[in-house]
Design an enzyme around this catalytic site. Structure first.
Site: not given
Ligand code: L37
Ligand code: NAP
Length: 303
Positions: A56, A100, A123
């Site tokens: 983020k 988060q 959020d």
């Molecule tokens: N604000 N966000 C907020 N509050 C929360 O309580 N759970 C949660 C939330 N969720 C969140 O941040 N989810 C999220 C999930 C995946 C990614 C980013 C945010 C992400 O970047 N995913 C990548 C791979 C990440 C990795 O390598 O682990 C993807 O391509 O899916």
């Protein structure tokens, strides 16, 4: 259709949205002589949360959004966290605040979310924003379901009357997702751990959204031919005899399901990048609105 053509590229859609967000950030700087600012609070050591927060902050930086990162130890008291939030609420140069989740067990998520200024709640978890969404008058919409809706509406030009089945009823994903799809005239079924005959519900879905947190639980026997499948789940499988490295999988068994679906989001590279792009969108929206500007929402047409 070749299976490769069935994969929905979340990165592509995230870039598509960010291309519209970016000029608004530049314009904001020229107009107000300061950068849009997002504050992110992370409490504790959850490794997945660390990765998400890092992603983020990197995306914010790339889009000329200033970020404030507040990392607090697991032992932080609710009172200490509350004080941090109050100080960010009062800081006129902070546009968006994100805490988060999950938080350590001794801190009430409800109290923490309630203490965020609803006008900075990028959020969309504050009861005022959550209520507005359910009343059909949304302000800030939770990023993950907003991202899913954006992808679904880009892939299916018309979703009125479609049957959407959402597996999961969390406040972060399942419930707001249901509200968004309902507002878009889908017929919505919400399933959860107490649902009987889950498969019978899922197999009827034109749009199937899996937000469960169970690695690869949805296989081809849950999916109707030519359905659209959105896999929200992110599960890390630890190294085993077969797989030497740890790997990320969704709630859907991608290999089994892809032969049957019309389109499917992969994990990683599906919903994750869209979640982050929508966070940038919500932050820019907060900044303009809090400067008293009339913000023409880029995503308005998708709601
Ligand atoms: N604000 N966000 C907020 N509050 C929360 O309580 N759970 C949660 C939330 N969720 C969140 O941040 N989810 C999220 C999930 C995946 C990614 C980013 C945010 C992400 O970047 N995913 C990548 C791979 C990440 C990795 O390598 O682990 C993807 O391509 O899916
Ligand atoms: P959560 O709060 O744990 O909710 C999970 C939901 O799934 C609950 O409603 C639960 O039912 C239901 N469930 C659990 N087991 C089930 C089963 N066997 N059958 C049917 N329903 C079942 O999780 P969440 O925060 O919504 O997240 C869900 C998944 O999405 C996780 O893998 C998470 O990491 C991922 N996620 C991804 C993103 C992203 O950006 N890609 C963002 C947020 C979350 P009950 O209500 O009855 O307990």
């Amino acid at each position: 259709m070749k299976n490769l053509d069935k994969i929905i590229d979340g990165k592509y859609y995230a870039d598509k949205l960010l291309k519209k967000v970016h000029p608004l950030c530049e314009n904001f700087f020229l107009k107000f002589n300061r950068k849009i600012c997002l504050a992110v609070i992370l409490v504790g050591e959850d490794p997945a949360s660390r990765v998400y927060v890092k992603n983020k902050l990197l995306t914010a930086e790339k889009n000329n959004i200033k970020s404030i990162e507040i990392i607090l130890p697991t032992e932080t008291s609710e009172d200490e966290l509350h004080k941090e939030i109050v100080s960010l609420n009062e800081d006129m140069t902070v546009d968006g605040i994100l805490v988060q989740l999950p938080l350590p067990k001794h801190i009430s998520e409800k109290n923490v979310i309630n203490s965020i200024d609803p006008n900075k709640d990028v959020d969309g978890f504050h009861p005022i924003n959550f209520g507005k969404l359910y009343m059909g008058n949304p302000n800030f919409i939770p990023c993950t379901p907003l991202g899913c809706l954006y992808v679904i509406k880009n892939e299916l030009k018309q979703i009125t009357g479609k049957h959407a089945v959402i597996i999961g009823r969390s406040n972060i994903v399942g419930k707001p997702m249901a509200s968004l799809l309902l507002s878009s005239n889908c017929t919505v079924t919400i399933a959860h751990s107490k649902t009987k005959n889950l498969k019978e519900h899922c197999i009827r879905a034109d749009i199937l959204i899996a937000a469960v947190g169970c690695p690869e639980m949805i296989d081809d026997t849950y999916v109707k031919k030519d359905a659209i499948v959105v896999d929200v789940g992110i599960n890390r499988l630890e190294p085993s005899e077969e797989n030497k490295k740890s790997k990320l999988v969704g709630d859907v068994n991608f290999t089994k399901v892809i032969n049957k679906v019309k389109k499917i989001t992969p994990v990683p590279g599906g919903v994750g990048p869209m979640t982050i792009a929508c966070l940038m969108h919500n932050t820019v929206k907060a900044a303009y609105k809090n400067e008293g500007q009339n913000f023409i929402d880029i995503l308005e047409g998708y709601l």
